[in-house]
Write a protein that holds these residues in place. Structure first.
Motif, PDB file in Angstrom:
ATOM      1  N   LEU A 143      -3.893   7.818   6.296  1.00  0.00           N
ATOM      2  CA  LEU A 143      -2.802   6.952   5.863  1.00  0.00           C
ATOM      3  C   LEU A 143      -2.720   6.915   4.351  1.00  0.00           C
ATOM      4  CD1 LEU A 143      -3.242   3.919   8.298  1.00  0.00           C
ATOM      5  CD2 LEU A 143      -1.768   5.921   8.569  1.00  0.00           C
ATOM      6  N   ASP A 144      -1.473   6.945   3.847  1.00  0.00           N
ATOM      7  CA  ASP A 144      -1.263   6.795   2.407  1.00  0.00           C
ATOM      8  C   ASP A 144      -1.675   5.401   1.949  1.00  0.00           C
ATOM      9  OD1 ASP A 144      -0.227   9.333   2.253  1.00  0.00           O
ATOM     10  OD2 ASP A 144       1.853   8.700   2.380  1.00  0.00           O
ATOM     11  N   THR A 145      -1.912   5.275   0.664  1.00  0.00           N
ATOM     12  CA  THR A 145      -2.187   3.968   0.069  1.00  0.00           C
ATOM     13  C   THR A 145      -0.865   3.296  -0.293  1.00  0.00           C
ATOM     14  OG1 THR A 145      -4.283   4.755  -0.835  1.00  0.00           O
ATOM     15  CG2 THR A 145      -3.359   2.744  -1.791  1.00  0.00           C
ATOM     16  N   GLU A 146      -0.689   2.058   0.146  1.00  0.00           N
ATOM     17  CA  GLU A 146       0.554   1.350  -0.148  1.00  0.00           C
ATOM     18  C   GLU A 146       0.588   0.868  -1.589  1.00  0.00           C
ATOM     19  OE1 GLU A 146       2.712  -0.500   3.660  1.00  0.00           O
ATOM     20  OE2 GLU A 146       1.135  -1.759   2.835  1.00  0.00           O
ATOM     21  N   SER A 147       1.796   0.746  -2.112  1.00  0.00           N
ATOM     22  CA  SER A 147       2.014   0.181  -3.445  1.00  0.00           C
ATOM     23  C   SER A 147       3.366  -0.518  -3.430  1.00  0.00           C
ATOM     24  CB  SER A 147       1.991   1.285  -4.508  1.00  0.00           C
ATOM     25  OG  SER A 147       3.111   2.156  -4.362  1.00  0.00           O
ATOM     26  N   THR A 148       3.760  -1.056  -4.560  1.00  0.00           N
ATOM     27  CA  THR A 148       5.056  -1.744  -4.621  1.00  0.00           C
ATOM     28  C   THR A 148       6.219  -0.774  -4.403  1.00  0.00           C
ATOM     29  OG1 THR A 148       5.049  -1.480  -7.027  1.00  0.00           O
ATOM     30  CG2 THR A 148       4.209  -3.559  -6.145  1.00  0.00           C
ATOM     31  N   LYS A 149       5.995   0.510  -4.665  1.00  0.00           N
ATOM     32  CA  LYS A 149       7.057   1.510  -4.506  1.00  0.00           C
ATOM     33  C   LYS A 149       6.874   2.376  -3.268  1.00  0.00           C
ATOM     34  CE  LYS A 149       9.772   2.293  -7.371  1.00  0.00           C
ATOM     35  NZ  LYS A 149      11.160   1.765  -7.518  1.00  0.00           N
ATOM     36  N   HIS A 150       5.802   2.144  -2.526  1.00  0.00           N
ATOM     37  CA  HIS A 150       5.484   3.023  -1.396  1.00  0.00           C
ATOM     38  C   HIS A 150       4.979   2.190  -0.218  1.00  0.00           C
ATOM     39  CE1 HIS A 150       3.246   6.907   0.053  1.00  0.00           C
ATOM     40  NE2 HIS A 150       4.064   6.411   0.969  1.00  0.00           N
ATOM     41  N   LYS A 151       5.754   2.199   0.875  1.00  0.00           N
ATOM     42  CA  LYS A 151       5.388   1.468   2.080  1.00  0.00           C
ATOM     43  C   LYS A 151       4.894   2.443   3.144  1.00  0.00           C
ATOM     44  CE  LYS A 151       7.323  -1.315   5.851  1.00  0.00           C
ATOM     45  NZ  LYS A 151       8.547  -1.896   6.448  1.00  0.00           N
ATOM     46  N   VAL A 152       3.857   2.018   3.862  1.00  0.00           N
ATOM     47  CA  VAL A 152       3.364   2.786   5.003  1.00  0.00           C
ATOM     48  C   VAL A 152       3.834   2.092   6.280  1.00  0.00           C
ATOM     49  CG1 VAL A 152       1.316   3.515   6.289  1.00  0.00           C
ATOM     50  CG2 VAL A 152       1.367   3.712   3.791  1.00  0.00           C
TER      51      VAL A 152
END
Length: 347
Positions: A143-152
């Motif tokens: 799984l990718d790491t979530e950030s304010t610009k990237h949602k999983v």
């Protein structure tokens, strides 16, 4: 399809360069379906679908049915085809041209062809579809790491998503005046991925599907019969035909206002997993409500109470004899009425 349902959903608004990674979670692993990036903004969405891996070839006509034959005129080949649905409605494939470094762009239908721009969506707008013939050939993914610009976003359903079950998935846009049921069952999965404007949401629908086996053909060079290898595939949607099919087949559940209200109350506006056991409980509640006249507690709210009581072991309720099940519901009903009067719930 004219009613409107407003929910305080915890959904991101996809602004410029925001992205969502969509994973399928089956009982043993995760695999990546695709990543979606908004190259525009919330006023004028421009969506790019990347990392749609393990899809093989795109033919000259720009449409791929999951098998390739020697007589097919292959325009380009790549395991990482990129699809873009631009703000003007132009659907473009992007890939490497047979090993060259210069990207090759191909319109879904023909040069200059346009579909409906996302901003012009007034009901349901299918964008791309996935024909998953062999889930087992997807590579396992972390799984990718979530950030304010990237949602999983993770699609989870241990019954529906297996290594053997063939699936059809569509990513589409819906206008907010269209009811939408956020639900997961043994047969289908429906949810909202994100908001892409003040008026529209990006949604996903996945269901069981059976694809015909590839037909053998006679190869003149090989001088023998060959059966094509069945692959997974991705394509832009034929919007009119898929719109008609979705509205026809899903109007009684996914896009039905009463059903959406019921299920979205049960899930507090989030995705609700309707298992076979919960479905049996719903059947019992339907029978119970046949004897209720002018209920002060409506069926969805009462159902929430019942599920809250039996959420860890619904089988305990289902396994009771019919009369005992109805008596248990009557006891819950009487308790709600008593507590409601004591606390002035019904004033």
């Amino acid at each position: 399809m004219t009613s409107s349902i407003a929910w305080a959903m915890k959904l991101i608004l996809m602004n410029k360069r925001d992205q969502i990674s969509i994973y399928i979670n089956n009982p043993t692993r995760y695999y990546l379906l695709c990543r979606i990036v908004n190259m525009g903004d919330s006023r004028s969405p421009d969506l790019k679908f990347t990392d749609v891996s393990d899809y093989g070839y795109i033919t000259k006509v720009g449409r791929y049915d999951g098998t390739i034959k020697p007589e097919d005129e292959i325009d380009f080949a790549s395991k990482k085809v990129e699809l873009s649905y631009h703000k003007d409605g132009s659907p473009l494939y992007k890939s490497q041209n047979k090993g060259n470094y210069k990207p090759l762009y191909s319109n879904f239908m023909q040069p200059g062809f346009r579909q409906i721009p996302i901003n012009d969506c007034s009901d349901i707008l299918p964008l791309i579809n996935f024909q998953i013939r062999r889930p087992e050939i997807y590579k396992s993914a972390k799984l990718d790491t979530e950030s304010t610009k990237h949602k999983v976003y993770i699609c989870t359903n241990k019954i529906l998503f297996t290594e053997e079950q063939q699936l059809f998935a569509v990513i589409y846009v819906r206008h907010k005046h269209i009811p939408l049921t956020r639900i997961s069952t043994n047969d289908y999965y429906s949810d909202i991925l994100a908001r892409i404007s003040d008026e529209t949401d990006l949604c996903i629908f996945i269901c069981r599907h059976s694809y015909p086996a590839p037909k053998p053909y006679y190869d003149l060079g090989f001088k023998g019969w060959i059966t094509p290898y069945p692959c997974n595939s991705v394509s832009f949607c034929n919007q009119k035909s898929l719109f008609d099919e979705m509205v026809t087949k899903l109007h009684h559940n996914i896009f039905d206002g009463a059903f959406a209200t019921y299920i979205n109350i049960l899930g507090d506006g989030e995705l609700f997993h309707l298992t076979e056991e919960k479905l049996l409980v719903l059947d019992e509640i339907d029978i119970f409500f046949e004897g209720i006249v002018n209920p002060v507690v409506h069926k969805p709210e009462f159902t929430k109470f019942v599920f809250e009581i039996f959420k860890y072991n619904p089988q305990e309720f289902i396994s009771k004899p019919f009369q005992n099940r109805q008596m248990a519901l009557k006891a819950i009903w009487d308790t709600i009425l008593y507590e409601g009067k004591q606390r002035n719930w019904f004033n």
